[in-house]
Design a protein around this motif. Structure first.
Motif, PDB file in Angstrom:
ATOM      1  N   LEU A  96     -10.597  -0.857  -7.779  1.00 36.08           N
ATOM      2  CA  LEU A  96     -10.939  -1.437  -8.739  1.00 36.08           C
ATOM      3  C   LEU A  96      -9.794  -2.560  -9.005  1.00 36.08           C
ATOM      4  O   LEU A  96      -9.911  -3.579  -8.734  1.00 36.08           O
ATOM      5  CB  LEU A  96     -11.642  -1.123 -10.459  1.00 36.08           C
ATOM      6  N   LEU A  97      -8.918  -2.017  -9.363  1.00 33.70           N
ATOM      7  CA  LEU A  97      -7.590  -2.284  -9.042  1.00 33.70           C
ATOM      8  C   LEU A  97      -7.345  -2.821  -7.891  1.00 33.70           C
ATOM      9  O   LEU A  97      -6.231  -3.988  -7.424  1.00 33.70           O
ATOM     10  CB  LEU A  97      -6.148  -1.554  -9.876  1.00 33.70           C
ATOM     11  N   ALA A  98      -7.513  -2.171  -6.325  1.00 31.55           N
ATOM     12  CA  ALA A  98      -7.193  -2.666  -5.505  1.00 31.55           C
ATOM     13  C   ALA A  98      -8.157  -3.915  -4.958  1.00 31.55           C
ATOM     14  O   ALA A  98      -7.528  -5.376  -4.435  1.00 31.55           O
ATOM     15  CB  ALA A  98      -7.300  -1.632  -4.313  1.00 31.55           C
ATOM     16  N   GLU A  99      -9.354  -3.738  -5.321  1.00 23.60           N
ATOM     17  CA  GLU A  99     -10.691  -4.781  -5.473  1.00 23.60           C
ATOM     18  C   GLU A  99     -10.044  -6.443  -5.836  1.00 23.60           C
ATOM     19  O   GLU A  99      -9.655  -7.258  -5.272  1.00 23.60           O
ATOM     20  CB  GLU A  99     -11.672  -4.567  -6.028  1.00 23.60           C
ATOM     21  N   ARG A 100      -9.522  -5.898  -7.439  1.00 25.91           N
ATOM     22  CA  ARG A 100      -9.013  -7.110  -8.105  1.00 25.91           C
ATOM     23  C   ARG A 100      -7.371  -7.672  -7.074  1.00 25.91           C
ATOM     24  O   ARG A 100      -7.569  -9.169  -6.898  1.00 25.91           O
ATOM     25  CB  ARG A 100      -8.524  -6.814  -9.416  1.00 25.91           C
ATOM     26  N   GLU A 119       4.252 -14.480  -6.336  1.00 21.23           N
ATOM     27  CA  GLU A 119       4.197 -12.432  -6.342  1.00 21.23           C
ATOM     28  C   GLU A 119       3.021 -12.890  -7.171  1.00 21.23           C
ATOM     29  O   GLU A 119       2.462 -13.394  -8.953  1.00 21.23           O
ATOM     30  CB  GLU A 119       4.908 -12.475  -6.716  1.00 21.23           C
ATOM     31  N   LEU A 120       1.795 -12.282  -6.798  1.00 19.10           N
ATOM     32  CA  LEU A 120       0.552 -12.139  -7.252  1.00 19.10           C
ATOM     33  C   LEU A 120       0.658 -10.928  -8.778  1.00 19.10           C
ATOM     34  O   LEU A 120       1.118  -9.913  -8.115  1.00 19.10           O
ATOM     35  CB  LEU A 120      -0.634 -11.671  -6.945  1.00 19.10           C
ATOM     36  N   ASP A 121       0.487 -11.182 -10.075  1.00 22.58           N
ATOM     37  CA  ASP A 121       0.955 -10.464 -11.222  1.00 22.58           C
ATOM     38  C   ASP A 121      -0.309  -9.726 -11.543  1.00 22.58           C
ATOM     39  O   ASP A 121      -0.771 -10.605 -12.006  1.00 22.58           O
ATOM     40  CB  ASP A 121       1.332 -11.266 -12.248  1.00 22.58           C
ATOM     41  N   THR A 122      -0.517  -8.900 -10.626  1.00 19.31           N
ATOM     42  CA  THR A 122      -1.745  -7.880 -10.930  1.00 19.31           C
ATOM     43  C   THR A 122      -1.557  -6.480 -11.304  1.00 19.31           C
ATOM     44  O   THR A 122      -2.273  -5.586 -11.282  1.00 19.31           O
ATOM     45  CB  THR A 122      -2.267  -6.869  -9.375  1.00 19.31           C
ATOM     46  N   ARG A 123      -0.503  -6.076 -12.115  1.00 17.85           N
ATOM     47  CA  ARG A 123      -0.472  -5.843 -13.458  1.00 17.85           C
ATOM     48  C   ARG A 123      -1.710  -5.283 -14.779  1.00 17.85           C
ATOM     49  O   ARG A 123      -2.099  -6.333 -14.991  1.00 17.85           O
ATOM     50  CB  ARG A 123       0.963  -5.468 -14.290  1.00 17.85           C
TER      51      ARG A 123
END
Length: 354
Positions: free
Chosen positions: A226-230, A279-283
């Motif tokens: 899911l986080l990779a998908e995000r 930078e994408l903040d995907t935390r």
């Protein structure tokens, strides 16, 4: 006597068609129908039928999906909870104002809720043997028939869908996957939640953590996916934002390094002439420890401080902002690019493909 016989004295114009066909014992009494009359109409071959304890279908034959949902909600509300005339607007108080709204005593959740939210991966309502419904933990209600009762210490705020109280997507997902052992099915549902724009991954992870489901290996794997998908979805939106808002093309997915010196970190986009980094903040909340979360945040802060000391403007954009306000985020980037002419030149940096 037929099922079309009026239920006077109380009129039914305030109820929907489904609500007119599915009524409780208390509602029937309010309409002047005695228990004896109800029993008579529910005899074999009669015009009515008892569908769940205390809940009746005012027609013969199988119920529709909408009638099943309505019946489960009425059963879960119970005779002593809520307004027995379900669907009747609240009456004004003595001061002429409506009383404050309170959360429903029953909320649809699980696969039925996902179907109502429009999930393509959810089974159709007609195929569901059980309909999950949330009730407060203090209730001593048991599931029966097609009603599967889930008691909870914290009732979520419902989302109205077709006039029904439905659990928010993250809660409906958690209540669905708790019964799923198929890792692929779980991944598909979580992926659709993100791809379909139903909710942010952080909300899903928080709900799975709250439900204590992240000890199950197939759910841990699904969360990682899911986080990779995000990130993949966020990258697609970033490419689209640059293209549709006429921003100059950056170099994508690069590493920065000082000549003959250390590696400075990776970036999703970099404009070398203007020395602007993005930078994408995907935390997102994960199943890791708080120390891991703090370490991740410290790394973000360290890299930003280092790059800014070298004269590079660093922009962080969250997937949610890219989804909800791409034009505003494009303006932020454009402003940073324009402001580069007023800054001192940045240090010489090596830009390497990631």
């Amino acid at each position: 006597m037929t099922h079309n016989t009026p239920l006077s004295p109380r009129p039914l114009h305030h109820l929907s068609q489904v609500q007119r066909r599915v009524l409780t014992t208390a509602q029937l009494h309010a309409h002047g129908v005695t228990s004896a009359e109800t029993d008579e109409r529910c005899r074999p071959g009669g015009p009515w039928q008892q569908f769940l304890p205390g809940v009746y279908l005012l027609h013969p034959g199988p119920p529709t999906s909408a009638e099943r949902l309505q019946a489960v909600l009425l059963y879960a509300r119970g005779p002593a909870h809520g307004n027995p005339a379900h669907g009747v607007p609240a009456q004004p108080g003595a001061d002429g104002r409506n009383p404050p709204r309170r959360r429903p005593d029953a909320i649809l959740t699980g696969p039925a809720a996902l179907a109502l939210h429009g999930f393509a991966g959810a089974p159709p309502l007609t195929s569901l043997e059980k309909i999950d419904v949330l009730v407060p933990r203090s209730r001593r209600l048991r599931g029966t028939g097609c009603a599967r009762v889930l008691r909870t210490s914290e009732m979520p705020s419902p989302v109205p869908v077709t006039g029904l109280p439905v659990a928010p997507v993250p809660r409906a997902l958690a209540d669905t996957v708790t019964h799923l052992s198929d890792a692929d099915a779980v991944r598909r549902l979580l992926s659709e939640a993100v791809r379909g724009g139903h909710c942010e991954p952080a909300c899903v992870v928080r709900e799975l953590h709250r439900a204590r489901l992240l000890s199950r290996p197939h759910l841990v794997a699904a969360v990682d996916a899911l986080l990779a998908e995000r990130r993949a979805v966020a990258e697609e939106r970033l490419y689209r934002m640059v293209r549709e808002h006429g921003l100059p093309d950056p170099v994508w997915n690069v590493d920065l390094k000082l000549p003959g010196g250390p590696w400075l970190g990776g970036l999703d986009a970099y404009w070398p002439r203007q020395a602007v980094a993005l930078e994408l903040d995907t935390r997102a909340p994960r199943h890791g420890s708080r120390q891991e979360h703090d370490t991740q945040w410290s790394e973000y802060a360290r890299k930003r401080e280092l790059l800014e000391r070298l004269g590079i403007t660093v922009l962080h954009i969250t997937p949610k902002k890219l989804r909800d306000a791409p034009e505003q985020q494009a303006a932020v980037v454009r402003t940073a690019l324009s402001a580069s002419t007023d800054r001192a030149p940045a240090a010489q940096i090596m830009v390497l493909p990631r």
